[in-house]
Design an enzyme around this catalytic site. Structure first.
Site, mmCIF file in Angstrom:
data_model
loop_
_atom_site.group_PDB
_atom_site.id
_atom_site.type_symbol
_atom_site.label_atom_id
_atom_site.label_comp_id
_atom_site.label_asym_id
_atom_site.label_seq_id
_atom_site.Cartn_x
_atom_site.Cartn_y
_atom_site.Cartn_z
ATOM 1 N N THR A 76 -36.631 12.882 18.283
ATOM 2 C CA THR A 76 -37.862 13.669 18.422
ATOM 3 C C THR A 76 -38.077 14.059 19.885
ATOM 4 O O THR A 76 -38.385 15.215 20.197
ATOM 5 C CB THR A 76 -39.074 12.845 17.917
ATOM 6 O OG1 THR A 76 -38.862 12.541 16.541
ATOM 7 C CG2 THR A 76 -40.382 13.600 18.087
ATOM 8 N N ASN A 154 -31.925 17.289 6.956
ATOM 9 C CA ASN A 154 -32.151 15.888 6.598
ATOM 10 C C ASN A 154 -32.610 15.696 5.159
ATOM 11 O O ASN A 154 -32.425 14.629 4.584
ATOM 12 C CB ASN A 154 -33.166 15.259 7.561
ATOM 13 C CG ASN A 154 -34.400 16.104 7.735
ATOM 14 O OD1 ASN A 154 -34.312 17.251 8.189
ATOM 15 N ND2 ASN A 154 -35.541 15.582 7.371
ATOM 16 N N GLN A 182 -28.619 14.437 12.092
ATOM 17 C CA GLN A 182 -28.009 13.943 10.847
ATOM 18 C C GLN A 182 -26.477 14.006 10.864
ATOM 19 O O GLN A 182 -25.837 13.589 9.903
ATOM 20 C CB GLN A 182 -28.526 14.755 9.645
ATOM 21 C CG GLN A 182 -29.997 14.498 9.321
ATOM 22 C CD GLN A 182 -30.258 13.107 8.745
ATOM 23 O OE1 GLN A 182 -29.379 12.472 8.159
ATOM 24 N NE2 GLN A 182 -31.467 12.614 8.936
ATOM 25 N N SER A 202 -29.734 10.935 17.789
ATOM 26 C CA SER A 202 -30.586 9.747 17.702
ATOM 27 C C SER A 202 -29.772 8.574 17.154
ATOM 28 O O SER A 202 -29.210 8.674 16.053
ATOM 29 C CB SER A 202 -31.766 10.053 16.778
ATOM 30 O OG SER A 202 -32.541 8.901 16.611
ATOM 31 N N ALA A 203 -29.724 7.466 17.918
ATOM 32 C CA ALA A 203 -28.796 6.371 17.588
ATOM 33 C C ALA A 203 -29.044 5.717 16.225
ATOM 34 O O ALA A 203 -28.106 5.254 15.578
ATOM 35 C CB ALA A 203 -28.863 5.307 18.686
ATOM 36 N N THR A 240 -37.697 3.910 33.222
ATOM 37 C CA THR A 240 -36.589 2.956 33.360
ATOM 38 C C THR A 240 -35.725 3.058 32.114
ATOM 39 O O THR A 240 -36.233 3.032 30.994
ATOM 40 C CB THR A 240 -37.148 1.525 33.519
ATOM 41 O OG1 THR A 240 -37.959 1.519 34.686
ATOM 42 C CG2 THR A 240 -36.032 0.501 33.642
ATOM 43 N N CYS A 328 -46.018 13.347 2.449
ATOM 44 C CA CYS A 328 -47.320 12.832 2.064
ATOM 45 C C CYS A 328 -48.089 12.553 3.341
ATOM 46 O O CYS A 328 -47.824 11.588 4.035
ATOM 47 C CB CYS A 328 -47.137 11.543 1.278
ATOM 48 S SG CYS A 328 -48.685 10.776 0.840
HETATM 49 N N1 PLP Z 1 -34.204 15.590 13.477
HETATM 50 C C1 PLP Z 1 -33.717 15.272 12.272
HETATM 51 C C2 PLP Z 1 -32.861 16.255 11.541
HETATM 52 C C3 PLP Z 1 -33.990 14.031 11.705
HETATM 53 O O1 PLP Z 1 -33.518 13.724 10.504
HETATM 54 C C4 PLP Z 1 -34.819 13.127 12.432
HETATM 55 C C5 PLP Z 1 -35.202 11.822 11.856
HETATM 56 O O2 PLP Z 1 -35.449 11.691 10.688
HETATM 57 C C6 PLP Z 1 -35.280 13.497 13.696
HETATM 58 C C7 PLP Z 1 -34.956 14.742 14.194
HETATM 59 C C8 PLP Z 1 -36.128 12.584 14.520
HETATM 60 O O3 PLP Z 1 -35.361 11.562 15.087
HETATM 61 P P1 PLP Z 1 -36.054 10.221 15.607
HETATM 62 O O4 PLP Z 1 -36.370 9.406 14.398
HETATM 63 O O5 PLP Z 1 -35.027 9.560 16.469
HETATM 64 O O6 PLP Z 1 -37.246 10.615 16.372
#
Ligand code: PLP
Length: 380
Positions: A76, A154, A182, A202-203, A240, A328
């Protein structure tokens, strides 16, 4: 009477467990190698060197330079930094193109930027959730400075033609960002083959820890930092560094990329098996997403007789962890923006269920899942 199975996790697109090897390499950074990488003493230098190694490993998977990786707290944050960071360069004037089915991390950021002056085009998708490169190119204006299209969706798993779009944009000198959250472990992440200038990761989606992400920013591409402070990460993301998290990110990315081809093959066979079995057991089930250009671990369906969230809860009582595509928020059941963008009615979209497969998924578990799903859906 519900048959109860052992808990079977089929929600890998939401998050994944941390791989044991990843946890192992992270361990020392919590209590032995705990120094701040900005400290000048020996322990600090060791932490800095761990960060450097991690950056090098990530760069090798992305086929880029070390200094093109900015670690963040999440996918995000990486998405926010890409869009807001670039919009600020343009003084919040000009035009950005995104697809209508982006994750909220991009979509809500685009909406925010729209409120403060940036023009946004939300490019439509077809019934399978595919973005047509021609639609992107015909949305381009004289003042377009950025296009952001996700690599794989996703909810429905549709893979977008990123490389083709990137190539067209490069010719026009327009920058491209992709939310590839993804994709790791299933799709190629080579930023040069993809022709992208920025990419978010995103790890926790590839067997790494939660709370650590990264943004690739091609050399020469200017963005304005959105977090002000001590000037870490080449002054682009102060705070940090989360050394343990970053070390885990790099290890997880390398591991998942090393097994990418074999795992994508194994999972796509399981995916196709599951799609086939669900269709056989529940003839009115409607597959959502692309039948062919689909990420290897995604199976998503709409069921007309039952609302998605209550189905997810019923399946959970039987031991299965899956997701519903319907959002939701504040107690209102809303239809997923992804499914409605694909042309489904709100009512049909509300019956959506996403099953996402991963490292520990096997055929036997999928057989049990289909039994439970059919029992729930067919009794309506
Ligand atoms: N983008 C996509 C396509 C995702 O599937 C997600 C998480 O579900 C995110 C961004 C957000 O990642 P994070 O959970 O690391 O903030």
């Amino acid at each position: 009477m519900l048959k109860k199975y052992k808990t079977i996790y089929l929600d890998y697109a939401a998050t994944t467990p941390v791989d044991a090897q990843v946890l192992d390499v992270m361990g020392p950074y919590f209590n032995e190698e705990y120094a701040n990488p900005s400290s000048l003493h020996s322990l600090g230098l060791r932490a800095k060197s761990a960060l450097d190694d991690a950056r090098e490993k990530v760069a090798s998977v992305l086929n880029c330079q070390k200094d093109e990786i900015i670690f963040t707290s999440s996918g995000t944050e990486a998405d926010n930094l890409a869009l807001k960071g670039m919009a600020e360069v343009y003084d919040y004037k000009g035009h950005i193109i995104v697809s209508a089915i982006e994750h909220a991390a991009v979509l809500e950021t685009a909406r925010y930027l729209e409120k403060i002056g940036v023009d946004i085009t939300y490019v439509d998708v077809d019934e399978y959730g595919s973005v047509n490169p021609k639609d992107v190119m015909s949305a381009v204006r004289d003042n377009t400075f950025l296009v952001s299209i996700m690599y794989a969706n996703n909810e429905i798993g549709t893979i977008q033609p990123i490389s083709e779009i990137g190539k067209h944009l490069q010719k026009k000198g327009i920058l491209m960002h992709t939310d590839a959250v993804q994709a790791p472990g299933l799709l190629c992440l080579d930023v040069n083959k993809l022709h992208v200038d920025m990419m978010s990761l995103s790890a926790h989606k590839f067997y790494g820890p939660k709370g650590v992400g990264a943004l690739y920013v091609r050399r020469g591409v200017e963005i304005v930092p959105q977090m002000h402070g001590g000037g870490q990460e080449r002054k682009l993301r102060s705070a940090t560094e989360n050394v343990a998290g970053i070390v885990g990110f790099a290890e997880a990315l390398c591991l998942s990329d090393a097994h990418r081809k074999s795992e994508a093959h194994r999972l796509s066979e399981l995916r196709d098996y599951l799609i086939h079995e669900i269709r056989k057991a529940i003839p009115e089930a409607k597959l959502t997403g692309h039948p062919e250009y689909r990420i290897a671990n995604n199976v998503s369906f709409c069921f007309s007789k039952i609302e998605g969230e209550s189905l997810v809860m019923r399946l959970s009582e039987c031991g299965f962890c899956v997701s519903s595509g319907s959002a939701c928020s504040s107690g209102d059941l809303g239809a997923s923006h992804v499914l409605t963008a694909c042309g489904l009615s709100k009512k049909v979209a509300q019956g959506s269920v996403r099953v996402s497969l991963g490292k520990y998924t096997n055929k036997k578990d999928l057989q049990s899942f289909v039994q439970a799903l059919a029992q729930e859906v067919n009794k309506r």
